[in-house]
Motif scaffolding. Structure first.
Motif, PDB file in Angstrom:
ATOM      1  N   ASP A 109      36.809  61.783  38.073  1.00 18.30           N
ATOM      2  CA  ASP A 109      36.299  60.966  39.191  1.00 18.30           C
ATOM      3  C   ASP A 109      36.311  59.480  38.818  1.00 18.30           C
ATOM      4  N   ARG A 110      35.876  59.214  37.583  1.00 16.00           N
ATOM      5  CA  ARG A 110      35.790  57.821  37.137  1.00 16.00           C
ATOM      6  C   ARG A 110      37.200  57.206  37.068  1.00 16.00           C
ATOM      7  N   LEU A 111      38.131  57.957  36.472  1.00 21.10           N
ATOM      8  CA  LEU A 111      39.508  57.437  36.344  1.00 21.10           C
ATOM      9  C   LEU A 111      40.163  57.261  37.717  1.00 21.10           C
ATOM     10  N   ASP A 112      39.939  58.248  38.622  1.00 23.48           N
ATOM     11  CA  ASP A 112      40.533  58.134  39.962  1.00 23.48           C
ATOM     12  C   ASP A 112      40.022  56.879  40.669  1.00 23.48           C
ATOM     13  N   SER A 113      38.718  56.584  40.496  1.00 21.56           N
ATOM     14  CA  SER A 113      38.184  55.367  41.136  1.00 21.56           C
ATOM     15  C   SER A 113      38.867  54.137  40.561  1.00 21.56           C
ATOM     16  N   GLN A 114      39.065  54.139  39.244  1.00 24.50           N
ATOM     17  CA  GLN A 114      39.733  52.971  38.625  1.00 24.50           C
ATOM     18  C   GLN A 114      41.152  52.827  39.158  1.00 24.50           C
ATOM     19  N   ILE A 115      41.860  53.979  39.259  1.00 23.38           N
ATOM     20  CA  ILE A 115      43.253  53.919  39.759  1.00 23.38           C
ATOM     21  C   ILE A 115      43.263  53.316  41.166  1.00 23.38           C
ATOM     22  N   LEU A 116      42.328  53.758  42.021  1.00 23.58           N
ATOM     23  CA  LEU A 116      42.300  53.253  43.405  1.00 23.58           C
ATOM     24  C   LEU A 116      41.948  51.761  43.440  1.00 23.58           C
ATOM     25  N   GLU A 117      40.977  51.372  42.589  1.00 20.84           N
ATOM     26  CA  GLU A 117      40.622  49.942  42.551  1.00 20.84           C
ATOM     27  C   GLU A 117      41.833  49.110  42.127  1.00 20.84           C
ATOM     28  N   LEU A 118      42.564  49.612  41.106  1.00 20.74           N
ATOM     29  CA  LEU A 118      43.748  48.880  40.638  1.00 20.74           C
ATOM     30  C   LEU A 118      44.814  48.819  41.722  1.00 20.74           C
ATOM     31  N   LEU A 119      44.983  49.931  42.443  1.00 20.90           N
ATOM     32  CA  LEU A 119      45.985  49.928  43.522  1.00 20.90           C
ATOM     33  C   LEU A 119      45.588  48.931  44.611  1.00 20.90           C
ATOM     34  N   GLY A 120      44.263  48.864  44.897  1.00 24.45           N
ATOM     35  CA  GLY A 120      43.771  47.900  45.878  1.00 24.45           C
ATOM     36  C   GLY A 120      44.097  46.480  45.427  1.00 24.45           C
ATOM     37  N   ALA A 121      43.837  46.199  44.134  1.00 24.37           N
ATOM     38  CA  ALA A 121      44.100  44.852  43.597  1.00 24.37           C
ATOM     39  C   ALA A 121      45.598  44.554  43.665  1.00 24.37           C
ATOM     40  N   ARG A 122      46.415  45.575  43.328  1.00 23.56           N
ATOM     41  CA  ARG A 122      47.876  45.390  43.388  1.00 23.56           C
ATOM     42  C   ARG A 122      48.309  45.046  44.812  1.00 23.56           C
ATOM     43  N   MET A 123      47.733  45.762  45.779  1.00 23.08           N
ATOM     44  CA  MET A 123      48.143  45.565  47.168  1.00 23.08           C
ATOM     45  C   MET A 123      47.759  44.162  47.656  1.00 23.08           C
ATOM     46  N   GLN A 155      50.272  41.393  49.206  1.00 19.67           N
ATOM     47  CA  GLN A 155      50.052  40.629  50.449  1.00 19.67           C
ATOM     48  C   GLN A 155      50.301  39.136  50.219  1.00 19.67           C
ATOM     49  N   ARG A 156      49.860  38.648  49.037  1.00 19.61           N
ATOM     50  CA  ARG A 156      50.083  37.211  48.763  1.00 19.61           C
ATOM     51  C   ARG A 156      51.577  36.934  48.650  1.00 19.61           C
ATOM     52  N   ILE A 157      52.309  37.873  47.978  1.00 19.49           N
ATOM     53  CA  ILE A 157      53.770  37.689  47.887  1.00 19.49           C
ATOM     54  C   ILE A 157      54.370  37.762  49.289  1.00 19.49           C
ATOM     55  N   GLY A 158      53.832  38.686  50.117  1.00 25.85           N
ATOM     56  CA  GLY A 158      54.327  38.850  51.492  1.00 25.85           C
ATOM     57  C   GLY A 158      54.157  37.550  52.271  1.00 25.85           C
ATOM     58  N   CYS A 189      56.194  55.690  41.873  1.00 30.10           N
ATOM     59  CA  CYS A 189      56.730  54.339  42.085  1.00 30.10           C
ATOM     60  C   CYS A 189      57.265  54.197  43.510  1.00 30.10           C
ATOM     61  N   HIS A 190      57.998  55.216  43.979  1.00 34.13           N
ATOM     62  CA  HIS A 190      58.543  55.156  45.342  1.00 34.13           C
ATOM     63  C   HIS A 190      57.416  55.036  46.356  1.00 34.13           C
ATOM     64  N   LEU A 191      56.359  55.815  46.119  1.00 32.19           N
ATOM     65  CA  LEU A 191      55.225  55.820  47.045  1.00 32.19           C
ATOM     66  C   LEU A 191      54.580  54.431  47.116  1.00 32.19           C
ATOM     67  N   VAL A 192      54.346  53.857  45.949  1.00 30.40           N
ATOM     68  CA  VAL A 192      53.672  52.546  45.899  1.00 30.40           C
ATOM     69  C   VAL A 192      54.576  51.473  46.502  1.00 30.40           C
ATOM     70  N   HIS A 193      55.864  51.537  46.167  1.00 28.90           N
ATOM     71  CA  HIS A 193      56.793  50.514  46.665  1.00 28.90           C
ATOM     72  C   HIS A 193      56.941  50.611  48.187  1.00 28.90           C
ATOM     73  N   THR A 194      57.040  51.855  48.685  1.00 29.54           N
ATOM     74  CA  THR A 194      57.173  52.030  50.134  1.00 29.54           C
ATOM     75  C   THR A 194      55.945  51.471  50.844  1.00 29.54           C
ATOM     76  N   GLU A 195      54.772  51.693  50.237  1.00 31.70           N
ATOM     77  CA  GLU A 195      53.548  51.170  50.847  1.00 31.70           C
ATOM     78  C   GLU A 195      53.551  49.637  50.820  1.00 31.70           C
ATOM     79  N   ALA A 196      54.042  49.064  49.708  1.00 28.20           N
ATOM     80  CA  ALA A 196      54.107  47.599  49.618  1.00 28.20           C
ATOM     81  C   ALA A 196      54.995  47.045  50.740  1.00 28.20           C
TER      82      ALA A 196
END
Ligand SMILES: O=C(O)C(=O)C[C@]1(C(=O)O)C=C[C@@H](O)C=C1
Length: 364
Positions: A279-293, A297-300, A341-348
């Protein structure tokens, strides 16, 4: 199976609720009857399957014996007591099967892709008949599969069972069809009351790979198996490579490793600590994905301002190459990293596209 342990060395299959087995095609009376008797003797089979009308991709191959095979199957059903199920694709097939007392059917992968055909069949089969097995459509289209199941349910059929037979994929080798386990698992979460069985024969495509796929299905809590078995596979007129003999089928059924089904025993106390870490690691992964996104957006925003398109193939290739190597270093499966990677890139791309007011983004 209703009985738990059977006498006379028969197989204890109490953990596999539904087992369907039989040849790819009904070829001649002797083959149909020999196979049915040998399977019945094993004591672990619930339905005897055999193709009568074979949908072939191209004309000219063996297209099944047609209606002339129905009396052989009716005889097998009567002599062994195993209910027979056949593939039906038209209302004529349904009528002919019922005329011979055959009242369980499977809907093939090609038919399952056609809502008109499914709707028509759902009304041609009287609701009081046996089980209707609905194979997955050829492509991994969960909605289409659910739609086919719903059509039968809405027509009043109480016993509809989904059959996972894998999906067409150009890169399925060494298997015949790609299992895409996430699709039947998603079906399970969507329709919790539905029985789902696995057809390891069509996924494997080769007899020696069938037990491994079947075991995987049992590990994933499938409710049963739908297996091709032929008394003499090397002489089979269709699917010769993937059929088991009754003896190898019996051996496979004896060798399965059964595990406790999740929910059958309270495992929580043993797992609480490890699940907490996940649970703890999954939350970190989601927080990191949020920060990445947010950076995406800034690059967008920058790209919009400078009239640059969202997709940057060079940068994407560079990222993928790096992540595949890095993933290997930290012990992750290459295919998994690629998909992620495909999933994250497609979302970006979707996010950057949305910023520009685009409303169609495909996967790249
Ligand atoms: O680096 C960029 O140009 C981005 O927009 C970020 C990003 C990414 O998600 O990493 C997104 C789209 C591009 O195709 C390449 C990379």
């Amino acid at each position: 199976m209703a009985e738990e342990v059977k006498a006379g060395g028969a197989i204890d299959t109490y953990r596999i609720p539904l087992v369907v087995a039989g040849p790819c095609s009904a070829e001649n009376p002797e083959q149909v009857l020999t196979c049915a008797h040998e399977l019945a003797q094993l004591g672990c089979v619930d339905f005897y399957r055999a193709g009568v009308w074979k949908p072939r991709t191209r004309p000219g191959g063996f297209e099944g014996r047609g209606a002339q095979a129905l009396p052989w199957l009716a005889q097998a059903q009567q002599e062994t007591g195993l209910p027979v199920c056949v593939e039906v694709a038209t209302t004529t097939h349904v009528r002919a099967a019922r005329d011979h007392g055959i009242a369980s059917y499977w809907i093939g992968a090609r038919t399952a892709t056609d809502p008109f055909a499914v709707e028509e069949l759902s009304h041609a089969i009287p609701p009081g008949d046996g089980v209707i097995f609905v194979k997955n459509p050829i492509s991994p289209d969960l909605e289409l599969w659910i739609g086919a199941i719903e059509r039968f349910r809405r027509a009043g059929h109480a016993r509809v069972v989904a059959v996972h037979r894998g999906f067409y994929a150009a890169d399925a080798a060494p298997l015949r069809n790609s299992p895409r386990w996430e699709v039947p698992l998603a079906l399970r979460s969507r329709l919790g009351d539905l029985q789902i069985v696995c057809d390891p024969s069509h996924i494997a495509g080769r007899a020696e790979l069938v037990p491994g796929i079947a075991q995987q299905a049992l590990d994933y809590s499938f409710d049963g198996l739908f297996v091709e078995v032929h008394p003499s596979p090397q002489h089979a007129l269709s699917d010769a490579a993937q059929q088991l003999t009754p003896a190898t089928f019996g051996a496979m059924m004896r060798r399965f490793r059964y595990s406790v089904r999740a929910g059958e025993r309270d495992l929580e106390p043993d797992l609480a600590h490890l699940r907490g870490e996940i649970d703890r690691l999954d939350s970190q992964i989601l927080e990191l994905l949020g920060a990445r996104m947010r950076i995406v957006q800034r690059i967008g925003a920058w790209k919009m301002e400078h009239g640059v398109q969202p997709y940057h193939p060079g940068r994407w290739r560079q990222l993928l190459t790096h992540h595949l190597r890095y993933g290997e270093m930290v012990g992750l499966d290459r295919g998994f990293v690629r998909n992620l990677c495909h999933l994250v890139h497609t979302e970006a791309l979707r996010v950057q596209g949305n910023m520009r007011g685009d409303d169609t983004q495909g996967e790249v």
